[in-house]
Design a protein around this motif. Structure first.
Motif, PDB file in Angstrom:
ATOM      1  N   VAL A  43       0.887  -1.166   0.000  1.00  0.00           N
ATOM      2  CA  VAL A  43       0.000   0.000   0.000  1.00  0.00           C
ATOM      3  C   VAL A  43       0.920   1.210   0.000  1.00  0.00           C
ATOM      4  O   VAL A  43       1.610   1.466   0.991  1.00  0.00           O
ATOM      5  CB  VAL A  43      -0.924   0.023   1.227  1.00  0.00           C
ATOM      6  N   ALA A  44       0.967   1.934  -1.103  1.00  0.00           N
ATOM      7  CA  ALA A  44       1.893   3.060  -1.258  1.00  0.00           C
ATOM      8  C   ALA A  44       1.097   4.359  -1.197  1.00  0.00           C
ATOM      9  O   ALA A  44       0.270   4.630  -2.068  1.00  0.00           O
ATOM     10  CB  ALA A  44       2.649   2.957  -2.564  1.00  0.00           C
ATOM     11  N   VAL A  45       1.354   5.164  -0.168  1.00  0.00           N
ATOM     12  CA  VAL A  45       0.617   6.398   0.072  1.00  0.00           C
ATOM     13  C   VAL A  45       1.540   7.572  -0.241  1.00  0.00           C
ATOM     14  O   VAL A  45       2.664   7.636   0.269  1.00  0.00           O
ATOM     15  CB  VAL A  45       0.125   6.468   1.528  1.00  0.00           C
ATOM     16  N   ALA A  46       1.061   8.501  -1.071  1.00  0.00           N
ATOM     17  CA  ALA A  46       1.939   9.574  -1.551  1.00  0.00           C
ATOM     18  C   ALA A  46       1.251  10.923  -1.460  1.00  0.00           C
ATOM     19  O   ALA A  46       0.079  11.064  -1.799  1.00  0.00           O
ATOM     20  CB  ALA A  46       2.359   9.320  -2.992  1.00  0.00           C
ATOM     21  N   GLY A  47       2.024  11.898  -1.030  1.00  0.00           N
ATOM     22  CA  GLY A  47       1.584  13.288  -1.073  1.00  0.00           C
ATOM     23  C   GLY A  47       2.494  14.058  -2.001  1.00  0.00           C
ATOM     24  O   GLY A  47       3.728  13.993  -1.870  1.00  0.00           O
ATOM     25  N   GLY A  48       1.932  14.774  -2.978  1.00  0.00           N
ATOM     26  CA  GLY A  48       2.729  15.617  -3.860  1.00  0.00           C
ATOM     27  C   GLY A  48       3.865  14.870  -4.516  1.00  0.00           C
ATOM     28  O   GLY A  48       3.648  13.883  -5.237  1.00  0.00           O
ATOM     29  N   PRO A  49       5.120  15.291  -4.273  1.00  0.00           N
ATOM     30  CA  PRO A  49       6.270  14.690  -4.956  1.00  0.00           C
ATOM     31  C   PRO A  49       6.547  13.247  -4.568  1.00  0.00           C
ATOM     32  O   PRO A  49       7.377  12.592  -5.203  1.00  0.00           O
ATOM     33  CB  PRO A  49       7.432  15.598  -4.541  1.00  0.00           C
ATOM     34  N   GLY A  50       5.863  12.733  -3.560  1.00  0.00           N
ATOM     35  CA  GLY A  50       6.049  11.342  -3.178  1.00  0.00           C
ATOM     36  C   GLY A  50       5.486  10.350  -4.177  1.00  0.00           C
ATOM     37  O   GLY A  50       5.718   9.148  -4.061  1.00  0.00           O
ATOM     38  N   VAL A  51       4.746  10.859  -5.183  1.00  0.00           N
ATOM     39  CA  VAL A  51       4.091   9.947  -6.129  1.00  0.00           C
ATOM     40  C   VAL A  51       5.090   9.104  -6.911  1.00  0.00           C
ATOM     41  O   VAL A  51       4.812   7.942  -7.229  1.00  0.00           O
ATOM     42  CB  VAL A  51       3.178  10.731  -7.091  1.00  0.00           C
ATOM     43  N   GLY A  52       6.262   9.647  -7.222  1.00  0.00           N
ATOM     44  CA  GLY A  52       7.238   8.877  -7.981  1.00  0.00           C
ATOM     45  C   GLY A  52       7.631   7.600  -7.264  1.00  0.00           C
ATOM     46  O   GLY A  52       7.634   6.512  -7.849  1.00  0.00           O
ATOM     47  N   ALA A  53       7.941   7.721  -5.991  1.00  0.00           N
ATOM     48  CA  ALA A  53       8.329   6.553  -5.206  1.00  0.00           C
ATOM     49  C   ALA A  53       7.167   5.577  -5.068  1.00  0.00           C
ATOM     50  O   ALA A  53       7.348   4.354  -5.158  1.00  0.00           O
ATOM     51  CB  ALA A  53       8.821   6.993  -3.832  1.00  0.00           C
ATOM     52  N   ALA A  54       5.962   6.114  -4.851  1.00  0.00           N
ATOM     53  CA  ALA A  54       4.788   5.250  -4.680  1.00  0.00           C
ATOM     54  C   ALA A  54       4.491   4.457  -5.935  1.00  0.00           C
ATOM     55  O   ALA A  54       4.211   3.246  -5.880  1.00  0.00           O
ATOM     56  CB  ALA A  54       3.582   6.100  -4.284  1.00  0.00           C
ATOM     57  N   VAL A  55       4.545   5.110  -7.085  1.00  0.00           N
ATOM     58  CA  VAL A  55       4.286   4.422  -8.350  1.00  0.00           C
ATOM     59  C   VAL A  55       5.358   3.366  -8.606  1.00  0.00           C
ATOM     60  O   VAL A  55       5.061   2.248  -9.045  1.00  0.00           O
ATOM     61  CB  VAL A  55       4.219   5.439  -9.507  1.00  0.00           C
ATOM     62  N   ALA A  56       6.605   3.698  -8.325  1.00  0.00           N
ATOM     63  CA  ALA A  56       7.689   2.738  -8.535  1.00  0.00           C
ATOM     64  C   ALA A  56       7.493   1.484  -7.689  1.00  0.00           C
ATOM     65  O   ALA A  56       7.678   0.358  -8.172  1.00  0.00           O
ATOM     66  CB  ALA A  56       9.028   3.388  -8.221  1.00  0.00           C
ATOM     67  N   ILE A  57       7.127   1.658  -6.440  1.00  0.00           N
ATOM     68  CA  ILE A  57       6.920   0.518  -5.551  1.00  0.00           C
ATOM     69  C   ILE A  57       5.725  -0.304  -6.017  1.00  0.00           C
ATOM     70  O   ILE A  57       5.779  -1.546  -6.043  1.00  0.00           O
ATOM     71  CB  ILE A  57       6.736   1.007  -4.099  1.00  0.00           C
ATOM     72  N   ALA A  58       4.645   0.371  -6.410  1.00  0.00           N
ATOM     73  CA  ALA A  58       3.466  -0.354  -6.887  1.00  0.00           C
ATOM     74  C   ALA A  58       3.778  -1.134  -8.156  1.00  0.00           C
ATOM     75  O   ALA A  58       3.356  -2.297  -8.310  1.00  0.00           O
ATOM     76  CB  ALA A  58       2.322   0.627  -7.131  1.00  0.00           C
ATOM     77  N   GLU A  59       4.510  -0.524  -9.081  1.00  0.00           N
ATOM     78  CA  GLU A  59       4.880  -1.225 -10.313  1.00  0.00           C
ATOM     79  C   GLU A  59       5.783  -2.423 -10.017  1.00  0.00           C
ATOM     80  O   GLU A  59       5.621  -3.503 -10.613  1.00  0.00           O
ATOM     81  CB  GLU A  59       5.570  -0.261 -11.273  1.00  0.00           C
ATOM     82  N   ALA A  60       6.729  -2.239  -9.104  1.00  0.00           N
ATOM     83  CA  ALA A  60       7.629  -3.334  -8.748  1.00  0.00           C
ATOM     84  C   ALA A  60       6.852  -4.491  -8.122  1.00  0.00           C
ATOM     85  O   ALA A  60       7.137  -5.662  -8.392  1.00  0.00           O
ATOM     86  CB  ALA A  60       8.711  -2.843  -7.792  1.00  0.00           C
ATOM     87  N   ALA A  61       5.862  -4.168  -7.293  1.00  0.00           N
ATOM     88  CA  ALA A  61       5.040  -5.213  -6.681  1.00  0.00           C
ATOM     89  C   ALA A  61       4.275  -5.991  -7.748  1.00  0.00           C
ATOM     90  O   ALA A  61       4.235  -7.229  -7.730  1.00  0.00           O
ATOM     91  CB  ALA A  61       4.075  -4.590  -5.673  1.00  0.00           C
ATOM     92  N   HIS A  62       3.672  -5.277  -8.696  1.00  0.00           N
ATOM     93  CA  HIS A  62       2.926  -5.946  -9.759  1.00  0.00           C
ATOM     94  C   HIS A  62       3.845  -6.813 -10.605  1.00  0.00           C
ATOM     95  O   HIS A  62       3.483  -7.938 -10.980  1.00  0.00           O
ATOM     96  CB  HIS A  62       2.211  -4.914 -10.635  1.00  0.00           C
ATOM     97  N   GLU A  63       5.038  -6.307 -10.906  1.00  0.00           N
ATOM     98  CA  GLU A  63       5.977  -7.085 -11.708  1.00  0.00           C
ATOM     99  C   GLU A  63       6.410  -8.359 -10.985  1.00  0.00           C
ATOM    100  O   GLU A  63       6.761  -9.354 -11.623  1.00  0.00           O
ATOM    101  CB  GLU A  63       7.192  -6.231 -12.067  1.00  0.00           C
ATOM    102  N   ALA A  64       6.371  -8.323  -9.648  1.00  0.00           N
ATOM    103  CA  ALA A  64       6.749  -9.491  -8.850  1.00  0.00           C
ATOM    104  C   ALA A  64       5.553 -10.402  -8.559  1.00  0.00           C
ATOM    105  O   ALA A  64       5.686 -11.388  -7.835  1.00  0.00           O
ATOM    106  CB  ALA A  64       7.386  -9.036  -7.541  1.00  0.00           C
ATOM    107  N   GLY A  65       4.377 -10.062  -9.115  1.00  0.00           N
ATOM    108  CA  GLY A  65       3.204 -10.904  -8.949  1.00  0.00           C
ATOM    109  C   GLY A  65       2.394 -10.629  -7.698  1.00  0.00           C
ATOM    110  O   GLY A  65       1.585 -11.480  -7.287  1.00  0.00           O
ATOM    111  N   HIS A  66       2.561  -9.447  -7.113  1.00  0.00           N
ATOM    112  CA  HIS A  66       1.843  -9.110  -5.889  1.00  0.00           C
ATOM    113  C   HIS A  66       0.807  -8.015  -6.143  1.00  0.00           C
ATOM    114  O   HIS A  66       0.793  -7.378  -7.193  1.00  0.00           O
ATOM    115  CB  HIS A  66       2.833  -8.664  -4.808  1.00  0.00           C
ATOM    116  N   GLU A  67      -0.056  -7.798  -5.140  1.00  0.00           N
ATOM    117  CA  GLU A  67      -1.097  -6.780  -5.240  1.00  0.00           C
ATOM    118  C   GLU A  67      -0.547  -5.427  -4.798  1.00  0.00           C
ATOM    119  O   GLU A  67       0.364  -5.348  -3.957  1.00  0.00           O
ATOM    120  CB  GLU A  67      -2.298  -7.155  -4.364  1.00  0.00           C
TER     121      GLU A  67
END
Length: 212
Positions: A106-130
């Motif tokens: 669960v990646a929670v982002a405010g303002g400029p934090g979106v880059g890190a949140a999207v990266a973590i979410a994409e990495a999770a999906h690429e690894a087969g996770h939700e």
């Protein structure tokens, strides 16, 4: 200038006053989503340094930093105007808040934090996770990547700036769907931590990066 010289691969607009700075990965650079680098440059022959969190899920041939542009700033407008082939210097990676491909997130982002949140979410999906992304911003960035995540089955919640009640509700609703990460400035991550505590959770179980 300190740090490793790296070549700019591209600079792409990814939202209002926001660019993605794609850099060629130097030898030996091994970083995980959630980590950050110290970027050094010398516009007008004055050396400046800023920390930027990685916004790419991997660092194979290139890695990405998301840069919010302050029109009155001394570094970000210069970075936004860089062209492929130019160079900057980086040190790092730094930071103990990382995602290693294990488990749902669960990646929670405010303002400029979106880059890190999207990266973590994409990495999770690429690894087969939700993955769940909760993002609050006045003018959202990386909307194409957020839409792609949603199309791939991720849960994406985008909130307007200042929506504290909605942020608390979103955190409460989704916080147990995976390891919770939070990235943003002090008032934002404080609100996330308070929402966790108010819901009976322990903020120490969250991985929180305070941008100051």
């Amino acid at each position: 200038m300190d740090g490793t010289s790296v070549t700019v691969a591209s600079v792409t607009e990814v939202g209002p006053d926001t660019v993605a700075l794609e850099l060629e990965t130097p030898a030996g650079f091994d970083a995980l989503p959630g980590q950050f680098v110290l970027l050094r440059a010398a516009p007008d022959d004055e050396e400046l340094a800023r920390h930027y969190t990685l916004s790419s899920p991997s660092v194979g041939e290139t890695f990405e930093l998301t840069v919010g542009i302050d029109p009155d700033g001394d570094l970000s407008p210069w970075l936004a105007d860089l062209e492929a082939g130019e160079t900057v210097h980086v040190e790092g990676p730094f930071g103990r808040i990382t995602y290693d491909g294990e488990g749902d997130v669960v990646a929670v982002a405010g303002g400029p934090g979106v880059g890190a949140a999207v990266a973590i979410a994409e990495a999770a999906h690429e690894a087969g996770h939700e993955a769940t992304v909760i993002y609050r911003a006045a003018e959202p960035a990386h909307t194409d990547r957020l839409e792609a995540l949603e199309d791939a089955g991720a849960t994406v919640v985008v909130l307007e700036a200042g929506a504290d009640d909605e942020l608390a509700e979103a955190v409460t609703t989704h916080r147990e769907a995976g390891q919770l990460y939070a990235f943003g400035f002090d008032d934002f991550v404080t609100a996330v931590a308070e929402a966790i505590e108010a819901d009976g959770g322990d903020q120490d179980d969250a991985l929180i990066e305070n941008f100051g």
